[in-house]
Structures are given as C-alpha cells and as structure tokens.
Design an enzyme around this catalytic site. Structure first.
Site, PDB file in Angstrom:
ATOM      1  CB  SER A   1      -8.102   0.626   2.881  1.00  0.00           C
ATOM      2  OG  SER A   1      -8.487   1.618   3.802  1.00  0.00           O
TER       3      SER A   1
ATOM      4  CE  LYS B   1     -10.039   4.629   3.549  1.00  0.00           C
ATOM      5  NZ  LYS B   1     -10.248   4.463   5.011  1.00  0.00           N
TER       6      LYS B   1
ATOM      7  CB  CYS C   1      -0.999  -0.019   1.152  1.00  0.00           C
ATOM      8  SG  CYS C   1      -2.386   1.132   0.895  1.00  0.00           S
TER       9      CYS C   1
ATOM     10  CG  HIS D   1      -4.108  -2.755   3.090  1.00  0.00           C
ATOM     11  ND1 HIS D   1      -2.978  -2.707   3.888  1.00  0.00           N
ATOM     12  CD2 HIS D   1      -4.431  -1.475   2.806  1.00  0.00           C
ATOM     13  CE1 HIS D   1      -2.635  -1.441   4.088  1.00  0.00           C
ATOM     14  NE2 HIS D   1      -3.493  -0.672   3.442  1.00  0.00           N
TER      15      HIS D   1
ATOM     16  CD  GLU E   1      -1.964  -6.090   4.788  1.00  0.00           C
ATOM     17  OE1 GLU E   1      -1.969  -4.911   5.171  1.00  0.00           O
ATOM     18  OE2 GLU E   1      -1.851  -6.412   3.582  1.00  0.00           O
TER      19      GLU E   1
ATOM     20  NE  ARG F   1     -10.373   5.037  11.113  1.00  0.00           N
ATOM     21  CZ  ARG F   1      -9.478   4.568  10.243  1.00  0.00           C
ATOM     22  NH1 ARG F   1      -8.446   3.852  10.647  1.00  0.00           N
ATOM     23  NH2 ARG F   1      -9.627   4.821   8.947  1.00  0.00           N
TER      24      ARG F   1
END
EC number: 2.3.1.31
Length: 307
Positions: free
Chosen positions: A192, A163, A142, A235, A237, A249
């Site tokens: 992300s 985003k 990333c 990502h 992972e 969040r």
C-alpha cells in the site's frame, strides 16, 4: 513465549482473545529470564491498530520479548491523543541511552513528500544513526524501508503513476537465506504505497541482498549482509481488513481509488477478503527474531544505560 507490555494497553484484550501469550511487566519481574528487548517506532496514524498487528507477530515465537513503544516527538499526531501517547509511548530522547536487541520502524503516510520535508525527518536521522551503536538489528517497513535505504545508502524512492494497493505474488530469490527459511518459492504479501525503490539501485550496493521480488509490486525484501538492517517494502503485518479500510476511507474522501489488486473475491468490495499472507508474515518476523536478533546478539549487548 510471551511479549511483555503494559498491563492496560488496549492491544492486550485483542491479543489474549487470539490466545497470544501476553505477560505484564509485574508478572515478568518474577522470572529469571533475559528477554529480547525490542523497540517499536510507530509512525502510522492508526497507532493502536499498528501496535496490535506487530505485537501479534512478535508474540508468536518461542522467545520472550520486552516491547518498548516509541513515537516521534517532533510530530503532532492528528489521530492519536496526546494522553494515549504519554501513557503508552516514549520518545527517542527518553530511550537514547539504552540499547535494544531489535528495532522495528513502521511505514508512514508521507511517501509523496521528499524525505527532507517530513516534519520529523531530522529526528528520524538521529534515530537511524543511533541504531548503528545501540540496536543490534533493525527491521524497516514500507516508508520506513525507503527512508532507511535512502539514509544509509543514498537509494532514492520513485513515484508510481498510481497507488500500489493489493495482495501481490512474490518470488523468493534466495531460499537458503536465513530470513527466507520456510518460505514457499512464491508467497503473497500486501502493499500500500505511492512510491517504489528500484531493484537495480539496490543491486548496486554489494552489502545489500535482494531476497524477494514481485513482477507487479517490485522489490519486497532486502537484507544487509550480516542482518543488521532488514528492509521490507510492503505491509506483511496488515490485518485481513486493513486494505479494505484504506480503500473505503479513500472512497469517502472522493479520491476514486482503484479496487485493491487481488484482494476482494471477484473484485467485489462487498465480499470479505481471504487472509492469504498471514503465515508468511509470522514466518518473516519469527525468522528475523530468531536468526538476526536472538542467535546473533551478544548476551551482554543490553547493559547499563550510557551516553
């Protein structure tokens, strides 16, 4: 085969519950095996979650892996205590005299900043320069991938109008490349981020090979010829609920984020997301470890410490 980590690292309990073979340093000392020596430069604020995610992938191969956790000394973490970092992590200055078979550099929530304004950028440059001689293959993730492409090749990142968050379909461009062996023609992976790297900028460098792209998310995987540097803009992972945690969040912060693309069933944040990228994540890391670390690194690459 196991990953070797400190006996009381919190990630051990999670990994052992998933039947991932974890071996402590004390037990491993009795074995006559030359394990792969992998460093993990963890730039994410959620250190424990990120280290668990990546250790899970590193531990799901036939290879024994000795993992060293690193953090930037020039950055004060707001989310991880200094006592935790001192106990489980080392700084670059503490390991710069060593050689590593592989290094993973994670993402970081600093994409909106110019690279030079990131408080640990100078240290990052020292580390990326050090990899030329002291690391056989580096896997950049990333923001780490964007930083590596910028530092090594001068490739700029570009802001997105909003985003990019969700699970995106990707097309494999070269199914015969070792890193993509075993991948389906199309596969899912999480993204992300607020910035991107243009495919045409990567294609301008003959030493770089674009390996996978998404019609929506753009470039996903790039490999340098020879495999000494691998760049993954997403990502892989991430856990099943990582994007959900990020979404809620941001909701709680009043940011009014868009619901992550193709993630919650029916677009309903109350429903549990399907884990559609797990096998691809394991395959990506195991291919990297096998074809670009284990099979290529000279046996005596790891030797005595040196200046």
């Amino acid at each position: 085969m196991p990953i070797r980590i400190q006996a009381d690292l919190p990630a051990i309990e999670v990994l052992e519950a998933e039947n991932i073979f974890v071996m402590t340093y004390d037990r491993a000392a009795g074995q006559d095996i030359r394990p792969l020596k992998i460093a993990l430069l963890n730039l994410m604020p959620t250190k424990t979650e990120t280290e668990t995610q990546l250790l899970r992938l590193l531990g799901n191969t036939p290879l024994q892996v000795d993992v060293e956790l690193l953090h930037p000394a020039s950055h004060v973490s707001k989310n991880t205590s200094s006592s935790y970092l001192q106990k489980y992590y080392k700084t670059f200055d503490q390991v710069k005299g060593q050689r590593f078979d592989g290094l993973i550099i994670t993402g970081a929530p600093v994409e909106k900043l110019p690279f030079e304004e990131v408080d640990y950028w100078t240290e990052m440059c020292r580390i990326m320069d050090w990899t030329r001689t002291n690391v056989y293959s580096t896997l950049y993730i990333c923001w780490g991938a964007q930083a590596g492409l910028y530092y090594h090749y001068g490739i700029e990142k570009h802001p997105l109008h909003e985003k990019l968050s969700g699970i995106y379909n990707h097309q494999v461009l070269n199914p015969y490349h070792p890193l993509m062996r075993g991948f389906d023609d199309n596969y899912f992976a999480p993204h992300s981020r607020y910035t991107t790297v243009y495919l045409e900028d990567v294609k301008a460098h003959r030493e770089l090979l674009p390996l996978a792209v998404s019609d929506i998310a753009g470039l996903h995987i790039v490999a340098e010829k020879g495999g000494r540097r691998i760049f993954v803009t997403g990502h892989a992972e991430y856990d099943r609920d990582t994007l959900a945690k990020e979404y809620f969040r941001d909701v709680n912060r009043g940011l009014e984020p868009k619901i992550p693309y193709n993630y919650f069933p029916g677009g309903d944040p109350a429903k549990t997301p399907a884990f559609t990228w797990r096998s691809n994540a394991h395959l990506l890391v195991s291919n990297w470890l096998n074809y670009y670390v284990y099979q290529q690194v000279p046996y005596d690459f790891i030797g005595e410490e040196h200046a």
